[in-house]
Write a protein that holds these residues in place. Sequence first.
Motif, PDB file in Angstrom:
ATOM      1  N   SER A  49     -51.399   8.378  -3.868  1.00 11.15           N
ATOM      2  CA  SER A  49     -52.852   8.244  -3.758  1.00 11.15           C
ATOM      3  C   SER A  49     -53.519   9.056  -4.866  1.00 11.15           C
ATOM      4  CB  SER A  49     -53.335   8.725  -2.386  1.00 11.15           C
ATOM      5  OG  SER A  49     -52.960  10.067  -2.178  1.00 11.15           O
ATOM      6  N   ASN A  83     -50.172   4.297  -1.207  1.00  8.53           N
ATOM      7  CA  ASN A  83     -51.527   4.798  -1.419  1.00  8.53           C
ATOM      8  C   ASN A  83     -52.406   4.011  -0.448  1.00  8.53           C
ATOM      9  OD1 ASN A  83     -51.954   2.355  -3.194  1.00  8.53           O
ATOM     10  ND2 ASN A  83     -50.691   3.574  -4.605  1.00  8.53           N
ATOM     11  N   SER A  84     -53.228   3.099  -0.944  1.00  5.64           N
ATOM     12  CA  SER A  84     -53.969   2.252  -0.006  1.00  5.64           C
ATOM     13  C   SER A  84     -53.053   1.193   0.605  1.00  5.64           C
ATOM     14  CB  SER A  84     -55.144   1.567  -0.712  1.00  5.64           C
ATOM     15  OG  SER A  84     -55.972   2.542  -1.292  1.00  5.64           O
ATOM     16  N   THR A 117     -55.079   7.047   1.010  1.00  7.80           N
ATOM     17  CA  THR A 117     -53.847   7.513   1.657  1.00  7.80           C
ATOM     18  C   THR A 117     -53.670   6.790   2.985  1.00  7.80           C
ATOM     19  OG1 THR A 117     -54.283   9.693   0.697  1.00  7.80           O
ATOM     20  CG2 THR A 117     -52.551   9.580   2.343  1.00  7.80           C
TER      21      THR A 117
END
Length: 252
Positions: A49, A83-84, A117
Amino acid sequence: GRELAVPQAHVFTQAFAGYEYALLQVMPPQVKLEQYRQARDIVYVIDTSGSMGGESLRQAKRALLWAIERLNREDRFNIIEFNSESWSLFDAEREASPGNITLARRFVKGLEARGGTEMYKALDLALCGPCTDNNRGGRLRQVLFLTDGAISNEAQLFAAIKSRLGNSRLFTVGIGSAPNRYFMRKAAKMGRGTFVHIGKINEVEQKITQLFERIDAPVMNDIGLQLAGKNIDISPALIPDLYAGEPLIVAI
């Protein structure tokens, strides 16, 4: 002496306010670590992230590159970045062949920090409860989570760990000054692993590599305690494994 070649157990007891308390300490044997190397399935999960940008990610990547170079041919491994969203290098753990290590090296070198995150998807990918229960040959499966821990949905994540842990061991590494230590410590406890906090960014590589070395040689795993009596609490409830590098402590 010969007694140092087997694990040594010590129990310390104390009575307080009408209750009995005990601390069990199991010391690993003093032997060469190589004899305890066993084929493992290892899943490295790395947070990419935006908040991991810069030195945190640089050092985490170096530690990962070092770890995959040390894998034995009979080990199987996978790398997950999140991350996302979440992505994995392989669809499942693959053998640590020269070709797969080359792919992994390229994958790790290409990691970049971006996005938010979303740990839930990564946990879901990494733990895969059913596949660990049907684990071929009873191999030890270790999942290592490297993150700055900027998460808030603890309840959802704890539920995922509880339902999907299977026979995996979950180790958490919190990087930076503000990881969610409550979550990461409890997640590792639920996951029969350990939590390592790294407050100084310049120690990331050193402390991650120390953790990887420490869990290289499991001396005893699937440890159970048989206790006579009712209403006995054990902490941690799921007893971790005994590793060659450090004692195991259980509170009763």
